[in-house]
Design a protein around this motif. Sequence first.
Motif: not given
Length: 303
Positions: A17, A20, A24, A28-33, A35-36
């Motif tokens: 995450v 880039d 973050h 944001e990190i929790q949401a992206d993980i 989803q990933m």
Amino acid sequence: MSSLPKYHGFYTPFLTVLQDQKVHTSKEIQADIAQMLNLSDEQLSEVLPSGTQSVFCNRIGWAKTYLKKAGLIESSKKGCYSISAEGLSLLHSGVAITDTLLAQRYPSFAAFKYGERKKSSPEIISAETSIHTEETPPETLERVYRDINNKLADDLLSEIMNQSPAFFEHLVVDLMQAMNYGEGTVTQLSGDGGIDGIIHEDRLGFSQIYIQAKRHDPSSSIHTPEVQKFVGAMMGPPRVEKGLFITTAKFSQGAIRYANAQHIILVDGKKLTSLMIEYGLGVSVQKVYKLKRIDSDYFAEEI
């Protein structure tokens, strides 16, 4: 319901995450993980037995702590994270990121998770998992309790560093009062002669403790000249015999030797957070577990 990854299973997703190289937030990190990994609402809503936190957030939190201790991620301000050059390099290497790998490559992680004696012993680290399976339940409980307090101490130090120097001076006085040393006051921010706080050990103020509080980078060291300045300030007037130099940083060996010769008490960041936990300052009780055993006296009674 399929089980969530263990905390170490989040190492690679966490770094992915952040690859880039932008900053973050934790959310944001929790949401992206989530989803990933295509985690379901049911998985995300699973809570710890204590009911105080979701399992997902708890494991992400531990992964974050361990990655930070290994130097793979950085935190520029509270709740915000970015990947370090070393973290990016490790992620792009394609190797499986495990506790054993982190312990073998990063002494700071090994010292934090396994203790000082294992920093330079890869053989001991490699055997850690098998050792844990041979532990008795009380041994496991003691180890887990230590790990939780290590993380809490690390979080406390990070939280202190996010506050102002003035807040830290008040914190130190509050700690001394929590330890029942007496009533305390914080001196003026300017013109205090290098004295940040005063503890009155008796109600009339016949006996005093002078305090120097320095909120420095935890990785830095306080050297002898800074302790000497504090001793000079204690000369008065009025002259005070007892002094406490407390910091979020460390002390050099020279500073320690000088302080010992002058009977000055030094408290570094590690000792500071330990005392805060012991005396309940800046922390709260999450859950109390009572360990019980057979009362042999009861069963030995004759009826």
